[in-house]
Motif scaffolding. Structure first.
Motif, PDB file in Angstrom:
ATOM      1  N   THR A  16      41.383  21.750  19.682  1.00 26.30           N
ATOM      2  CA  THR A  16      40.608  20.946  20.646  1.00 26.30           C
ATOM      3  C   THR A  16      40.576  19.468  20.257  1.00 26.30           C
ATOM      4  OG1 THR A  16      38.535  21.642  19.548  1.00 26.30           O
ATOM      5  CG2 THR A  16      39.170  22.831  21.549  1.00 26.30           C
ATOM      6  N   ALA A  19      44.681  18.384  21.232  1.00 27.33           N
ATOM      7  CA  ALA A  19      44.963  18.604  22.662  1.00 27.33           C
ATOM      8  C   ALA A  19      45.034  17.293  23.442  1.00 27.33           C
ATOM      9  CB  ALA A  19      43.904  19.518  23.277  1.00 27.33           C
ATOM     10  N   GLN A  23      48.024  14.043  26.508  1.00 27.04           N
ATOM     11  CA  GLN A  23      47.507  13.281  27.663  1.00 27.04           C
ATOM     12  C   GLN A  23      47.581  11.779  27.389  1.00 27.04           C
ATOM     13  OE1 GLN A  23      45.882  14.534  30.969  1.00 27.04           O
ATOM     14  NE2 GLN A  23      46.927  12.584  31.086  1.00 27.04           N
ATOM     15  N   SER A  37      40.281  11.483  35.932  1.00 26.01           N
ATOM     16  CA  SER A  37      38.904  11.199  36.340  1.00 26.01           C
ATOM     17  C   SER A  37      38.241  10.214  35.372  1.00 26.01           C
ATOM     18  CB  SER A  37      38.099  12.496  36.387  1.00 26.01           C
ATOM     19  OG  SER A  37      36.712  12.221  36.434  1.00 26.01           O
ATOM     20  N   MET A  40      34.990  11.709  34.015  1.00 30.91           N
ATOM     21  CA  MET A  40      35.173  12.667  32.924  1.00 30.91           C
ATOM     22  C   MET A  40      35.302  11.960  31.583  1.00 30.91           C
ATOM     23  SD  MET A  40      38.257  15.289  31.772  1.00 30.91           S
ATOM     24  CE  MET A  40      38.436  15.367  29.965  1.00 30.91           C
ATOM     25  N   ILE A  43      32.009  10.128  30.386  1.00 29.45           N
ATOM     26  CA  ILE A  43      30.985  11.065  29.877  1.00 29.45           C
ATOM     27  C   ILE A  43      31.466  11.699  28.571  1.00 29.45           C
ATOM     28  CG2 ILE A  43      29.732  13.225  30.327  1.00 29.45           C
ATOM     29  CD1 ILE A  43      29.882  12.584  33.315  1.00 29.45           C
ATOM     30  N   PHE A  44      32.754  12.080  28.540  1.00 30.13           N
ATOM     31  CA  PHE A  44      33.308  12.734  27.352  1.00 30.13           C
ATOM     32  C   PHE A  44      33.254  11.803  26.133  1.00 30.13           C
ATOM     33  CE2 PHE A  44      36.795  14.402  24.684  1.00 30.13           C
ATOM     34  CZ  PHE A  44      36.360  15.699  24.555  1.00 30.13           C
ATOM     35  N   GLY A  47      29.770  11.587  24.865  1.00 30.96           N
ATOM     36  CA  GLY A  47      29.453  12.857  24.192  1.00 30.96           C
ATOM     37  C   GLY A  47      30.075  12.964  22.808  1.00 30.96           C
ATOM     38  N   LEU A  50      28.295  10.814  20.383  1.00 29.57           N
ATOM     39  CA  LEU A  50      27.050  11.457  19.923  1.00 29.57           C
ATOM     40  C   LEU A  50      27.341  12.585  18.917  1.00 29.57           C
ATOM     41  CD1 LEU A  50      24.835  11.561  23.146  1.00 29.57           C
ATOM     42  CD2 LEU A  50      24.691  10.004  21.203  1.00 29.57           C
ATOM     43  N   TRP A  51      28.456  13.317  19.109  1.00 32.07           N
ATOM     44  CA  TRP A  51      28.869  14.322  18.105  1.00 32.07           C
ATOM     45  C   TRP A  51      29.116  13.664  16.755  1.00 32.07           C
ATOM     46  CZ3 TRP A  51      27.592  18.981  18.206  1.00 32.07           C
ATOM     47  CH2 TRP A  51      27.773  19.832  19.295  1.00 32.07           C
TER      48      TRP A  51
ATOM     49  N   ALA B  12      24.880  15.799  22.863  1.00 34.93           N
ATOM     50  CA  ALA B  12      26.335  15.742  22.653  1.00 34.93           C
ATOM     51  C   ALA B  12      27.005  16.972  23.270  1.00 34.93           C
ATOM     52  CB  ALA B  12      26.648  15.657  21.160  1.00 34.93           C
ATOM     53  N   ALA B  13      26.446  18.155  23.026  1.00 35.60           N
ATOM     54  CA  ALA B  13      27.012  19.414  23.541  1.00 35.60           C
ATOM     55  C   ALA B  13      26.990  19.440  25.066  1.00 35.60           C
ATOM     56  CB  ALA B  13      26.239  20.604  22.972  1.00 35.60           C
ATOM     57  N   LEU B  15      26.921  16.807  27.158  1.00 36.98           N
ATOM     58  CA  LEU B  15      27.858  15.812  27.704  1.00 36.98           C
ATOM     59  C   LEU B  15      29.313  16.257  27.582  1.00 36.98           C
ATOM     60  CD1 LEU B  15      26.279  12.397  26.608  1.00 36.98           C
ATOM     61  CD2 LEU B  15      26.175  13.506  28.838  1.00 36.98           C
ATOM     62  N   THR B  16      29.694  16.792  26.414  1.00 36.61           N
ATOM     63  CA  THR B  16      31.106  17.190  26.251  1.00 36.61           C
ATOM     64  C   THR B  16      31.415  18.498  26.997  1.00 36.61           C
ATOM     65  OG1 THR B  16      30.596  18.130  24.056  1.00 36.61           O
ATOM     66  CG2 THR B  16      31.575  15.937  24.105  1.00 36.61           C
ATOM     67  N   ILE B  18      29.712  19.143  30.370  1.00 39.53           N
ATOM     68  CA  ILE B  18      29.709  18.769  31.794  1.00 39.53           C
ATOM     69  C   ILE B  18      30.784  17.729  32.127  1.00 39.53           C
ATOM     70  CG2 ILE B  18      27.252  19.318  32.142  1.00 39.53           C
ATOM     71  CD1 ILE B  18      26.789  16.223  32.235  1.00 39.53           C
ATOM     72  N   ALA B  19      31.315  17.044  31.095  1.00 39.88           N
ATOM     73  CA  ALA B  19      32.328  16.003  31.320  1.00 39.88           C
ATOM     74  C   ALA B  19      33.508  16.517  32.137  1.00 39.88           C
ATOM     75  CB  ALA B  19      32.825  15.447  29.980  1.00 39.88           C
ATOM     76  N   PHE B  20      33.848  17.810  31.978  1.00 35.70           N
ATOM     77  CA  PHE B  20      35.041  18.345  32.646  1.00 35.70           C
ATOM     78  C   PHE B  20      34.830  18.617  34.135  1.00 35.70           C
ATOM     79  CE2 PHE B  20      35.185  19.337  28.135  1.00 35.70           C
ATOM     80  CZ  PHE B  20      36.361  18.673  27.803  1.00 35.70           C
ATOM     81  N   PRO B  22      33.659  16.556  36.688  1.00 32.42           N
ATOM     82  CA  PRO B  22      34.261  15.573  37.618  1.00 32.42           C
ATOM     83  C   PRO B  22      35.779  15.668  37.714  1.00 32.42           C
ATOM     84  CG  PRO B  22      33.076  14.470  35.804  1.00 32.42           C
ATOM     85  CD  PRO B  22      32.786  15.917  35.693  1.00 32.42           C
ATOM     86  N   GLN B  23      36.457  16.012  36.597  1.00 33.48           N
ATOM     87  CA  GLN B  23      37.920  16.159  36.650  1.00 33.48           C
ATOM     88  C   GLN B  23      38.299  17.381  37.498  1.00 33.48           C
ATOM     89  OE1 GLN B  23      40.728  14.152  34.832  1.00 33.48           O
ATOM     90  NE2 GLN B  23      41.305  15.087  36.764  1.00 33.48           N
ATOM     91  N   LYS B  26      37.674  16.487  41.151  1.00 34.66           N
ATOM     92  CA  LYS B  26      38.698  15.535  41.623  1.00 34.66           C
ATOM     93  C   LYS B  26      39.996  16.270  41.982  1.00 34.66           C
ATOM     94  CE  LYS B  26      41.036  11.255  40.106  1.00 34.66           C
ATOM     95  NZ  LYS B  26      40.431  10.153  40.856  1.00 34.66           N
ATOM     96  N   ILE B  36      48.059  14.538  35.244  1.00 35.15           N
ATOM     97  CA  ILE B  36      47.355  15.451  34.345  1.00 35.15           C
ATOM     98  C   ILE B  36      48.372  16.094  33.401  1.00 35.15           C
ATOM     99  CG2 ILE B  36      45.975  17.591  34.259  1.00 35.15           C
ATOM    100  CD1 ILE B  36      44.434  15.323  35.566  1.00 35.15           C
ATOM    101  N   TRP B  41      45.934  20.546  28.640  1.00 32.61           N
ATOM    102  CA  TRP B  41      44.994  21.568  29.135  1.00 32.61           C
ATOM    103  C   TRP B  41      45.355  22.957  28.634  1.00 32.61           C
ATOM    104  CZ3 TRP B  41      40.394  20.105  30.607  1.00 32.61           C
ATOM    105  CH2 TRP B  41      40.232  18.766  30.996  1.00 32.61           C
ATOM    106  N   PHE B  44      44.127  22.792  24.923  1.00 35.16           N
ATOM    107  CA  PHE B  44      42.670  22.710  24.958  1.00 35.16           C
ATOM    108  C   PHE B  44      42.044  24.060  25.324  1.00 35.16           C
ATOM    109  CE2 PHE B  44      38.552  21.451  26.820  1.00 35.16           C
ATOM    110  CZ  PHE B  44      38.041  20.750  25.756  1.00 35.16           C
ATOM    111  N   VAL B  48      39.467  26.134  23.071  1.00 33.88           N
ATOM    112  CA  VAL B  48      38.110  26.487  23.527  1.00 33.88           C
ATOM    113  C   VAL B  48      37.916  28.007  23.471  1.00 33.88           C
ATOM    114  CG1 VAL B  48      36.528  26.446  25.501  1.00 33.88           C
ATOM    115  CG2 VAL B  48      37.857  24.417  24.939  1.00 33.88           C
TER     116      VAL B  48
END
Lengths: 85, 85
Positions: A16, A19, A23, A37, A40, A43-44, A47, A50-51, B12-13, B15-16, B18-20, B22-23, B26, B36, B41, B44, B48
């Motif tokens: 992760t 990855a 991009q 986006s 995305m 916000i990422f 985040g 903050l991590w 942090a958790a 945000l990282t 919900i960040a996905f 908007p993508q 879209k 993309i 992906w 990733f 995950v």
């Protein structure tokens, strides 16, 4: 924690983190960011920052290192999204 | 761990994770995925998935929940990247 569990965690962290490299390379090569986006990556990036702070507060070297690499890649993508839009 | 530190970790958790969204939204709206990176992906999503396995092995509800949400969004983006390419 067993070695197996720890190895799964390490592998997950590595995947992760790296990855985002393909991009970043794709954007750098094509200079095309239409489908990316902005929300995305904004916000990422916040985040992941903050991590990184969290990693410093709990003094966890793996959390700090993984998030420094991810933050650099994420800000790179965010910068080029804004630059090429 | 102080409340401040824990709250930084929670934020942090969130945000990282919900960040996905908007993508994903879209891509669903525009049906355009040219910029993309398939490689990103794919790697990733595997990463995950391994975080999810790790969460199950260490029996951590926050790790499990955050990674279920992220895996769904990541597989959604991966699916549409393949479908619309």
């Amino acid at each position: 924690m067993t070695d197996f569990t720890q190895n799964i965690g390490f592998l997950a962290a590595i995947l992760t983190t790296i990855a985002f490299m393909p991009q970043a390379i794709k954007i750098y090569k094509t200079k095309s960011v239409k489908d990316i986006s902005l929300t995305m990556w904004f916000i990422f990036s916040v985040g992941v920052f903050l991590w990184l702070i969290y990693g410093i507060l709990i003094m966890s070297i793996p959390v700090i290192l993984a998030n420094i690499v991810t933050l650099v890649l994420s800000l790179f993508i965010l910068f080029f999204k804004i630059k090429y839009s």
